[in-house]
Design a protein around this motif. Structure first.
Motif, PDB file in Angstrom:
ATOM      1  N   MET A  35       0.847  -1.169   0.000  1.00  0.00           N
ATOM      2  CA  MET A  35       0.000   0.000   0.000  1.00  0.00           C
ATOM      3  C   MET A  35       0.899   1.240   0.000  1.00  0.00           C
ATOM      4  SD  MET A  35      -2.875   1.138   2.796  1.00  0.00           S
ATOM      5  CE  MET A  35      -4.150   0.018   2.317  1.00  0.00           C
ATOM      6  N   ASP A  36       0.748   2.088  -1.011  1.00  0.00           N
ATOM      7  CA  ASP A  36       1.586   3.270  -1.086  1.00  0.00           C
ATOM      8  C   ASP A  36       0.902   4.454  -0.383  1.00  0.00           C
ATOM      9  OD1 ASP A  36      -0.396   3.640  -2.940  1.00  0.00           O
ATOM     10  OD2 ASP A  36       0.905   4.579  -4.433  1.00  0.00           O
ATOM     11  N   LEU A  37       1.552   5.574  -0.415  1.00  0.00           N
ATOM     12  CA  LEU A  37       1.100   6.751   0.317  1.00  0.00           C
ATOM     13  C   LEU A  37      -0.263   7.248  -0.169  1.00  0.00           C
ATOM     14  CD1 LEU A  37       1.732   8.844   2.469  1.00  0.00           C
ATOM     15  CD2 LEU A  37       2.911  10.162   0.737  1.00  0.00           C
ATOM     16  N   SER A  38      -0.469   7.246  -1.485  1.00  0.00           N
ATOM     17  CA  SER A  38      -1.755   7.751  -1.995  1.00  0.00           C
ATOM     18  C   SER A  38      -2.921   6.867  -1.536  1.00  0.00           C
ATOM     19  CB  SER A  38      -1.720   7.839  -3.521  1.00  0.00           C
ATOM     20  OG  SER A  38      -1.503   6.567  -4.081  1.00  0.00           O
ATOM     21  N   ASP A  39      -2.711   5.551  -1.470  1.00  0.00           N
ATOM     22  CA  ASP A  39      -3.769   4.664  -0.967  1.00  0.00           C
ATOM     23  C   ASP A  39      -4.062   4.919   0.513  1.00  0.00           C
ATOM     24  OD1 ASP A  39      -4.049   3.435  -3.447  1.00  0.00           O
ATOM     25  OD2 ASP A  39      -2.585   1.868  -2.956  1.00  0.00           O
ATOM     26  N   GLN A  40      -3.023   5.154   1.281  1.00  0.00           N
ATOM     27  CA  GLN A  40      -3.206   5.450   2.695  1.00  0.00           C
ATOM     28  C   GLN A  40      -3.976   6.755   2.884  1.00  0.00           C
ATOM     29  OE1 GLN A  40       0.652   5.440   4.493  1.00  0.00           O
ATOM     30  NE2 GLN A  40       0.949   3.239   4.218  1.00  0.00           N
ATOM     31  N   LEU A  41      -3.659   7.744   2.066  1.00  0.00           N
ATOM     32  CA  LEU A  41      -4.361   9.025   2.164  1.00  0.00           C
ATOM     33  C   LEU A  41      -5.827   8.877   1.768  1.00  0.00           C
ATOM     34  CD1 LEU A  41      -1.671  11.487   0.784  1.00  0.00           C
ATOM     35  CD2 LEU A  41      -2.471  11.280   3.121  1.00  0.00           C
ATOM     36  N   LYS A  42      -6.095   8.038   0.767  1.00  0.00           N
ATOM     37  CA  LYS A  42      -7.489   7.801   0.378  1.00  0.00           C
ATOM     38  C   LYS A  42      -8.273   7.135   1.500  1.00  0.00           C
ATOM     39  CE  LYS A  42      -6.633   7.433  -4.539  1.00  0.00           C
ATOM     40  NZ  LYS A  42      -6.551   6.532  -5.698  1.00  0.00           N
ATOM     41  N   ASN A  43      -7.622   6.238   2.240  1.00  0.00           N
ATOM     42  CA  ASN A  43      -8.288   5.590   3.380  1.00  0.00           C
ATOM     43  C   ASN A  43      -8.562   6.586   4.506  1.00  0.00           C
ATOM     44  OD1 ASN A  43      -8.317   3.103   2.118  1.00  0.00           O
ATOM     45  ND2 ASN A  43      -6.431   2.413   3.099  1.00  0.00           N
ATOM     46  N   LEU A  44      -7.631   7.484   4.736  1.00  0.00           N
ATOM     47  CA  LEU A  44      -7.799   8.475   5.800  1.00  0.00           C
ATOM     48  C   LEU A  44      -8.813   9.553   5.436  1.00  0.00           C
ATOM     49  CD1 LEU A  44      -4.113   8.960   6.968  1.00  0.00           C
ATOM     50  CD2 LEU A  44      -5.956   7.872   8.236  1.00  0.00           C
ATOM     51  N   PHE A  45      -8.798   9.991   4.165  1.00  0.00           N
ATOM     52  CA  PHE A  45      -9.673  11.072   3.713  1.00  0.00           C
ATOM     53  C   PHE A  45     -10.460  10.614   2.479  1.00  0.00           C
ATOM     54  CE2 PHE A  45      -5.785  12.951   5.499  1.00  0.00           C
ATOM     55  CZ  PHE A  45      -6.335  13.652   6.557  1.00  0.00           C
ATOM     56  N   PRO A  46     -11.526   9.832   2.664  1.00  0.00           N
ATOM     57  CA  PRO A  46     -12.249   9.279   1.513  1.00  0.00           C
ATOM     58  C   PRO A  46     -13.004  10.330   0.702  1.00  0.00           C
ATOM     59  CG  PRO A  46     -13.322   8.663   3.566  1.00  0.00           C
ATOM     60  CD  PRO A  46     -12.062   9.360   3.935  1.00  0.00           C
ATOM     61  N   ASP A  47     -13.356  11.450   1.291  1.00  0.00           N
ATOM     62  CA  ASP A  47     -14.120  12.466   0.572  1.00  0.00           C
ATOM     63  C   ASP A  47     -13.240  13.425  -0.230  1.00  0.00           C
ATOM     64  OD1 ASP A  47     -16.393  11.397   1.667  1.00  0.00           O
ATOM     65  OD2 ASP A  47     -16.375  12.770   3.388  1.00  0.00           O
ATOM     66  N   HIS A  48     -11.955  13.420   0.027  1.00  0.00           N
ATOM     67  CA  HIS A  48     -11.036  14.352  -0.643  1.00  0.00           C
ATOM     68  C   HIS A  48     -10.790  13.928  -2.084  1.00  0.00           C
ATOM     69  CE1 HIS A  48      -7.824  17.214  -1.211  1.00  0.00           C
ATOM     70  NE2 HIS A  48      -7.042  16.231  -1.623  1.00  0.00           N
ATOM     71  N   LYS A  49     -10.880  14.887  -2.990  1.00  0.00           N
ATOM     72  CA  LYS A  49     -10.558  14.637  -4.395  1.00  0.00           C
ATOM     73  C   LYS A  49      -9.344  15.485  -4.745  1.00  0.00           C
ATOM     74  CE  LYS A  49     -15.240  13.537  -5.566  1.00  0.00           C
ATOM     75  NZ  LYS A  49     -16.491  13.998  -6.119  1.00  0.00           N
ATOM     76  N   PRO A  50      -8.230  14.853  -5.115  1.00  0.00           N
ATOM     77  CA  PRO A  50      -7.027  15.626  -5.413  1.00  0.00           C
ATOM     78  C   PRO A  50      -7.221  16.489  -6.658  1.00  0.00           C
ATOM     79  CG  PRO A  50      -6.706  13.309  -5.946  1.00  0.00           C
ATOM     80  CD  PRO A  50      -8.029  13.420  -5.280  1.00  0.00           C
ATOM     81  N   SER A  51      -6.640  17.667  -6.621  1.00  0.00           N
ATOM     82  CA  SER A  51      -6.756  18.580  -7.767  1.00  0.00           C
ATOM     83  C   SER A  51      -5.764  18.159  -8.851  1.00  0.00           C
ATOM     84  CB  SER A  51      -6.483  20.014  -7.321  1.00  0.00           C
ATOM     85  OG  SER A  51      -5.164  20.123  -6.855  1.00  0.00           O
TER      86      SER A  51
END
Length: 108
Positions: free
Chosen positions: A1-17
């Motif tokens: 699991m890389d960093l972007s997957d971890q961030l998606k788990n922590l912040f599921p509503d966030h959409k990266p610009s």
């Protein structure tokens, strides 16, 4: 699991610009003619001299301060030349090229 997957788990509503940030514009005037970078020895000690900048003195002084800070060396600005203590031609030339200047190496 890389960093972007971890961030998606922590912040599921966030959409990266998708917009990439623009490079900051330089507040120093850029010139077409190359800045001349040369090496000398004075009293047996090496110095690097930059000359040929045709912009305002205040811009050249800002450039002097930035170079001295990044290289952690002494130096000065006088008679429309930047004098840096030590032989830092390669590092200075690379830093100026990254800023967008044309640089010409003179001497050995």
């Amino acid at each position: 699991m890389d960093l972007s997957d971890q961030l998606k788990n922590l912040f599921p509503d966030h959409k990266p610009s998708e917009i990439e940030p623009e490079k900051p514009k330089s507040d120093i005037w850029m010139q077409e003619d190359p800045i001349i970078c040369k090496y000398e020895k004075r009293k047996g000690k090496p110095i690097t001299i930059l000359e040929g900048y045709s912009g305002a003195d205040s811009d050249f002084k800002k450039l002097t301060k930035e170079l001295k800070t990044k290289l952690s060396v002494g130096g000065s600005y006088k008679d429309e030349r930047i004098i840096i203590q030590g032989d830092y031609r390669d590092k200075i030339m690379q830093m100026l090229k990254n800023k967008g200047f044309n640089v010409k190496r003179v001497g050995g």
